[in-house]
Design a protein around this motif. Structure first.
Motif: not given
Length: 383
Positions: A129, A131, A134
């Protein structure tokens, strides 16, 4: 089974357990050391300091964030908790096949069956994703406290579905082990009266929070048993006794986050104590409180005398940003010391290490005699 894995204090408390600081040593420092005293901050630039006492070597080892380590962790050794020797980098992350890639934070090391296990936080390489935060928690192992530490696995201990940091492990005498961690505030907006107030004031649209969880560990550290339990979070109500000090990062207009992180759990008598840090780790309001429970997984009740460690600039001192502590003990278990990072006027943005006496009062109150920058008696007799 596990009794040799951690230090057992005589009064019932069981715990496992760079460059020089950017400041000029006072001219009289050599004299005060010779007189049997020391002075904070120590000459170690670490964030999130954790101290392990290794009984076989009769030596203390300090691990932390930064300290000159590149993509990993370094350690310092000491016999007296004041004079520390840089042992160099003991763990290297972001290696071929490793789960970790960057942002190596908050290592803690425990001796278990003559091996040394390092729990730490880092960004997970697996990030479909993309992020921004993370983080997960992993474990590395070594044959000695100075490493080299190598990852036990090519993946984190477990994935709760959100970023986590600040691992701390409590070892029960019956062999059970509990992992504590902080859920990152990242993308974790929480409804509260403080959040409503901040929105009404036009400060922040939402307030993100980090919360402390606990979960039982598998005996081989390969995963967890059961589901994590929420243990600590910032207050929801503004009239909560803890709300003022735990919300200062928001009410001072510093940032749109409230933290509960850097937990450290130990037992005194029949009571479990969990120390924790609140507010922005990079700001002046970082401070330490504690909560108590009758079981490692709670429920925990926050203490009435919180915070037990905070900035002293409003009292004429020079220390701010006090937080993410661990506890060091004398070898005989009779003395407790709170080890934490902070900042001074001289250190600027650099986090430096402090150590101050800590006591559990007869009524159960935890008291830290700090932050201090004036001479104090040496923690331990010189070896």
């Amino acid at each position: 089974m596990w009794r040799k894995s951690y230090l057992v204090l005589s009064f019932g408390l069981a715990i496992t357990s760079c460059r020089p600081a950017a400041q000029t040593e006072a001219p009289a420092q050599a004299e005060v050391k010779a007189a049997g005293v020391y002075q904070n901050p120590l000459k170690v630039q670490f964030g999130d300091p954790y101290v392990l006492y290794d009984a076989p070597r009769q030596m203390y080892y300090m691990y932390g964030t930064g300290g000159g380590a590149k993509e990993g962790f370094s350690t310092y050794s000491s016999r007296d908790l004041v004079n520390w020797k840089n042992e160099g980098q003991v763990f290297y992350g972001n290696t071929p096949g490793s789960w970790d890639v960057k942002n190596f934070w908050a290592p803690e090391v425990y001796r278990v069956k003559d091996k040394y296990y390092m729990f730490y936080s880092a960004d997970w390489r697996h990030n479909p994703g993309n992020e921004e935060e993370n983080f997960r928690i992993g474990v590395a192992v070594a044959d000695q406290p100075t490493g080299p530490f190598k990852n036990l696995s090519d993946k984190p201990i477990f994935d709760p579905g959100y970023p986590i940091i600040d691992a701390n492990v409590y070892f029960e005498p019956n062999g059970k082990m509990y992992l504590y961690y902080s859920r990152c505030a990242y993308e974790h907006p929480v409804e509260s009266e403080v959040a409503d107030w901040a929105k009404q004031q036009g400060l922040f649209k939402e307030i993100e929070e980090s919360w402390v969880y606990g979960v039982e560990l598998k005996p081989d550290f390969s995963g967890v048993i059961g589901e994590p339990v929420l243990l600590l979070r910032p207050p929801v109500k503004m009239n909560d006794a803890q709300a003022e000090w735990e919300s200062r990062s928001v009410t001072s207009k510093e940032v749109n986050r409230r933290w509960t992180e850097g937990s450290y759990t130990f037992k005194h008598g029949n009571t479990y104590y969990m120390m924790y840090s609140a507010n922005y780790f990079g700001g002046k309001n970082y401070a330490v409180g504690y909560a108590t429970a009758q079981h490692p997984l709670g429920p925990y009740t926050k203490a009435a005398n919180n915070p037990v460690l905070q900035k002293n600039t409003e009292q004429g001192g020079e220390v701010t940003g006090t937080g993410h502590n661990s506890i060091a003990t004398s070898p005989d278990g009779k003395q407790l010391f709170c080890v934490y990072h902070g900042r001074t006027t001289a250190s600027g943005d650099e986090r430096v290490v402090f150590i101050d006496p800590m006591k559990i009062q007869p009524d159960g109150r935890l008291v830290v005699e700090g932050p201090s920058t004036t001479p104090k008696p040496l923690p331990l007799a010189r070896k």
